[in-house]
Design an enzyme around this catalytic site. Structure first.
Site, short mmCIF file in Angstrom:
data_model
loop_
_atom_site.label_atom_id
_atom_site.label_comp_id
_atom_site.label_asym_id
_atom_site.label_seq_id
_atom_site.Cartn_x
_atom_site.Cartn_y
_atom_site.Cartn_z
N CYS A 16 4.39 -49.09 185.71
CA CYS A 16 3.59 -48.89 184.49
C CYS A 16 3.25 -50.25 183.89
O CYS A 16 4.13 -51.10 183.75
CB CYS A 16 4.40 -48.06 183.49
SG CYS A 16 3.74 -48.13 181.82
N HIS A 49 11.66 -51.74 165.35
CA HIS A 49 11.49 -53.19 165.32
C HIS A 49 10.25 -53.53 164.50
O HIS A 49 9.60 -52.63 163.95
CB HIS A 49 11.45 -53.78 166.74
CG HIS A 49 10.34 -53.26 167.61
ND1 HIS A 49 9.01 -53.47 167.34
CD2 HIS A 49 10.37 -52.53 168.76
CE1 HIS A 49 8.27 -52.91 168.29
NE2 HIS A 49 9.08 -52.32 169.16
N HIS A 102 5.41 -50.63 180.53
CA HIS A 102 6.87 -50.71 180.60
C HIS A 102 7.40 -51.52 181.78
O HIS A 102 8.60 -51.75 181.86
CB HIS A 102 7.47 -49.30 180.60
CG HIS A 102 7.34 -48.61 179.28
ND1 HIS A 102 6.23 -47.88 178.93
CD2 HIS A 102 8.15 -48.59 178.19
CE1 HIS A 102 6.37 -47.42 177.70
NE2 HIS A 102 7.52 -47.84 177.23
N LYS A 122 11.62 -52.97 172.35
CA LYS A 122 13.07 -52.88 172.47
C LYS A 122 13.46 -52.79 173.94
O LYS A 122 14.44 -53.38 174.37
CB LYS A 122 13.57 -51.64 171.74
CG LYS A 122 13.75 -51.88 170.26
CD LYS A 122 15.14 -52.43 169.99
CE LYS A 122 15.19 -52.98 168.57
NZ LYS A 122 16.43 -53.67 168.27
N HIS A 151 6.88 -51.59 164.85
CA HIS A 151 6.77 -50.32 164.12
C HIS A 151 6.56 -50.59 162.64
O HIS A 151 5.76 -49.92 161.97
CB HIS A 151 8.03 -49.47 164.31
CG HIS A 151 8.40 -49.25 165.75
ND1 HIS A 151 9.57 -49.73 166.28
CD2 HIS A 151 7.74 -48.65 166.76
CE1 HIS A 151 9.62 -49.41 167.57
NE2 HIS A 151 8.52 -48.76 167.89
N CYS A 196 5.01 -41.73 183.52
CA CYS A 196 5.87 -42.78 182.97
C CYS A 196 6.64 -42.18 181.81
O CYS A 196 6.05 -41.78 180.80
CB CYS A 196 5.07 -43.99 182.49
SG CYS A 196 6.11 -45.16 181.57
N LYS A 232 3.58 -57.27 174.59
CA LYS A 232 3.91 -56.38 173.48
C LYS A 232 5.40 -56.43 173.21
O LYS A 232 6.20 -56.23 174.12
CB LYS A 232 3.48 -54.96 173.84
CG LYS A 232 3.82 -53.90 172.82
CD LYS A 232 3.13 -52.59 173.18
CE LYS A 232 3.59 -51.45 172.31
NZ LYS A 232 4.36 -50.44 173.02
N CYS A 242 6.26 -44.10 178.45
CA CYS A 242 5.03 -43.76 177.71
C CYS A 242 4.95 -42.27 177.43
O CYS A 242 4.12 -41.84 176.65
CB CYS A 242 3.78 -44.15 178.50
SG CYS A 242 3.54 -45.90 178.78
N1 MSP Z 1 5.66 -41.14 169.68
C1 MSP Z 1 4.46 -41.80 170.03
C2 MSP Z 1 3.38 -41.57 169.00
C3 MSP Z 1 3.02 -40.14 168.75
S1 MSP Z 1 1.82 -39.98 167.50
C4 MSP Z 1 1.37 -38.38 167.58
C5 MSP Z 1 4.72 -43.31 170.14
N2 MSP Z 1 5.80 -43.77 169.51
S2 MSP Z 1 6.30 -45.28 169.55
O1 MSP Z 1 7.48 -45.31 168.76
O2 MSP Z 1 6.39 -45.74 170.89
O3 MSP Z 1 5.19 -46.14 168.90
C6 MSP Z 1 4.82 -45.91 167.56
C7 MSP Z 1 3.79 -46.91 167.11
O4 MSP Z 1 4.36 -48.21 167.10
C8 MSP Z 1 2.56 -46.99 168.01
O5 MSP Z 1 1.38 -47.01 167.21
C9 MSP Z 1 2.70 -48.30 168.70
O6 MSP Z 1 1.47 -48.88 168.99
C10 MSP Z 1 3.43 -49.09 167.64
N3 MSP Z 1 4.08 -50.26 168.21
C11 MSP Z 1 5.14 -50.31 169.06
N4 MSP Z 1 5.34 -51.61 169.42
C12 MSP Z 1 4.42 -52.39 168.82
C13 MSP Z 1 4.16 -53.75 168.78
N5 MSP Z 1 4.86 -54.63 169.47
N6 MSP Z 1 3.14 -54.17 167.96
C14 MSP Z 1 2.41 -53.31 167.19
N7 MSP Z 1 2.63 -52.02 167.22
C15 MSP Z 1 3.61 -51.53 168.07
O7 MSP Z 1 3.92 -43.99 170.77
#
Ligand code: MSP
Length: 512
Positions: A153, A19, A156, A306, A22, A128, A303, A131
């Protein structure tokens, strides 16, 4: 020797499609990488996917498939296409299911084990799966709705699970003082300031050893000395940053690329700024250059996610406004390091005010005037001193802002040029000068100033808006690719001296 800049995104969980949260993280990292390339730095941008662990395993099972098949499908159908969609120029893409990653993880772990940093023990903790993280009581909040009366959590909003296992542990607790010393000796190691404070406070309270293996499922990388365990997904995931660049296998590549700068969301700053440097110290490799924890894209104050069905897919936005506007909007509208709320109204307003009317209009007016008054030939005279000085300071300030990861400030400097040039057109009224024979030299200077300033803005904005800046660059007589221009010399560029008419860079978008 050129400076080294190795920059990484986190590796994303592929339990679902990406989304804009990311995308935000990917674009910011890409802008920094592109900027450094334009400085001439030996730049390497790494991104990838985090594919092991319970979360992915459960998702695959729920979809009646295997985790390998699930991750293959998501990587190819969603995550890689997203990078292409957003013009992300990553140099590498690592999947934690890659053989090279498995090799690097095993070498790293074995070294830690041999050096006495890992032991076998029993424990019970709250976990969790969303997370993929062990939680302390302080991390939990009272649940609402169907989880009323339970602790959940905080991220979540779902209950945690109690894990009771005999596992391998990493002696994290022994690194408390070394970590505090690191934060003190290198105040810019963790940024921004509020994330640094949060991390420092967390460590100052004392650290407990970390369980780094699981034995109740097998979707992961086997612990080298005990095949009945797989490595804890976070411990493994952090190692992507070194396994991708040849850790333990290709010493030359590793020496060239390491250490790196990590751009992560603030929710995972602790992993990167506490656990990861402790692992690095234990393994005897250099600690990362920087960990920058950016803010969240919020929906309704929470935040975007999905899991909570608040995720917006980038395509919903790029289909309407284009990729450049997408990249520009998120980098410009949210101070990098702070949270921000996405709104269609704000995007629409900025698109029209700053891009269509601001930059786009400046370009089309200027090009039209150079055609009309000078047959498309840019007068070969120096820009007026006041504007020339502004260009030089804007370039310098924008470049300095990038060293502080203040991407929005760098963009602001470029847009200051655009605003000043639009004001300059109004003040100078070239259409009046054109009618006066005595003002022809003055008109030359005005036109030359406008073209010079637009070229400078195009260079400064090139890391952000990859497509429109190339069109703009070519239109004002820039030669070659704008991304190949030395960004620190953006104020002093020289071109062919001819302008070309182009279609509107940012066509008006009708409200939907
Ligand atoms: N797999 C772990 C990261 C491992 S790094 C060795 C993870 N993955 S994640 O897919 O959940 O998140 C990836 C990145 O996307 C994180 O930096 C997270 O902060 C970012 N974001 C996920 N949702 C977000 C928002 N709503 N806003 C900004 N960044 C967001 O964590």
């Amino acid at each position: 020797m050129p400076a080294r800049f190795t920059v990484t995104t986190p590796i994303y969980y592929v339990n679902d499609v990406p989304h804009i949260g990311h995308a935000y993280n990917e674009v910011a990292t890409d802008v920094l990488a592109r900027w450094h390339r334009m400085r001439g730095d030996d730049t390497f941008m790494l991104t990838g996917t985090d594919e092991h662990g319970q979360k992915i395993l459960r998702t695959a099972v729920a979809h009646e498939t295997t985790p390998q098949e699930w991750t293959d499908r998501l990587v190819e159908s969603a995550w890689k296409p997203q990078l292409e969609l957003l013009d992300i120029a990553n140099d590498d893409f690592i999947r934690t299911t890659d053989e090279r990653h498995k090799v690097g993880v095993r070498i790293f772990l074995q070294r830690l084990y041999d050096a006495g940093w890992i032991y076998h023990g029993e424990f019970e903790a709250e976990y969790c799966v969303g997370c993929e993280e062990y939680k302390t009581p302080g991390d939990l909040v009272p649940g609402t709705g169907e989880y009323e009366g339970q602790l959940v959590c905080a991220i979540h909003s779902r209950p945690v699970e109690t894990v009771r296992e005999a596992n391998y542990f990493f002696k994290l607790s022994q690194f408390q003082q070394q970590l505090l010393d690191l934060y003190d000796a290198r105040p810019d190691y963790v940024q921004p300031e509020h994330v640094r404070n949060e991390v420092r406070q967390f460590v100052a309270q004392g650290l407990t050893d970390l369980s780094i293996s699981r034995s109740t499922f097998d979707w992961g990388i086997a612990v080298p000395w005990d095949e009945t365990h797989v490595v804890y997904v976070w411990f493994e995931a952090l190692l992507n940053y070194v396994s991708a660049i040849g850790y333990g296998v290709d010493e030359e590549q590793f020496a060239r690329r390491w250490p790196a700068t990590h751009i992560v969301g603030k929710d995972i700053a602790r992993f990167h700024a506490v656990i990861w440097p402790a692992m690095q110290m234990a393994a005897g490799i250099e600690v990362s250059d920087h960990v920058f924890g950016h803010g969240w894209l919020l929906v309704g104050g929470e935040k975007m996610s999905k899991a909570k069905a608040t995720g917006i897919e980038p395509r919903q936005i790029t289909d309407v406004f284009g990729v450049d506007a997408f990249r520009y909007y998120f980098m410009r509208a949210i101070a990098f390091g702070s949270d921000g709320s996405f709104s269609w109204e704000d995007l629409d307003a900025r698109y029209h005010a700053e891009l269509a009317n601001g930059l786009g209009n400046l370009a089309s007016r200027t090009i039209a005037m150079v055609h009309k008054y000078r047959d498309g030939v840019v007068p070969d005279v120096a820009p007026v001193p006041e504007v020339a000085a502004l260009l030089a300071t804007s370039v310098e300030r924008a470049d300095a802002a990038i060293d502080r990861f203040q991407i929005h400030e760098a963009i602001e400097q470029a847009m200051r040029i655009v605003d000043r040039l639009n004001g300059f057109v109004t003040e100078q009224a070239p259409w009046v000068l054109a009618k006066d024979d005595a003002q022809q030299e003055h008109l030359d200077a005005v036109l030359a100033t406008l073209v010079q300033g637009i070229g400078t803005a195009a260079i400064l904005l090139a890391p952000v808006m990859t497509r429109s800046t190339q069109a703009l660059w070519a239109a004002v007589g820039g030669e070659g690719a704008v991304r190949d221009q030395p960004i620190r010399e953006a104020a002093a560029w020289r071109g062919t001296g001819r302008v070309e008419t182009i279609p509107p860079l940012f066509p008006r978008v009708e409200a939907q």
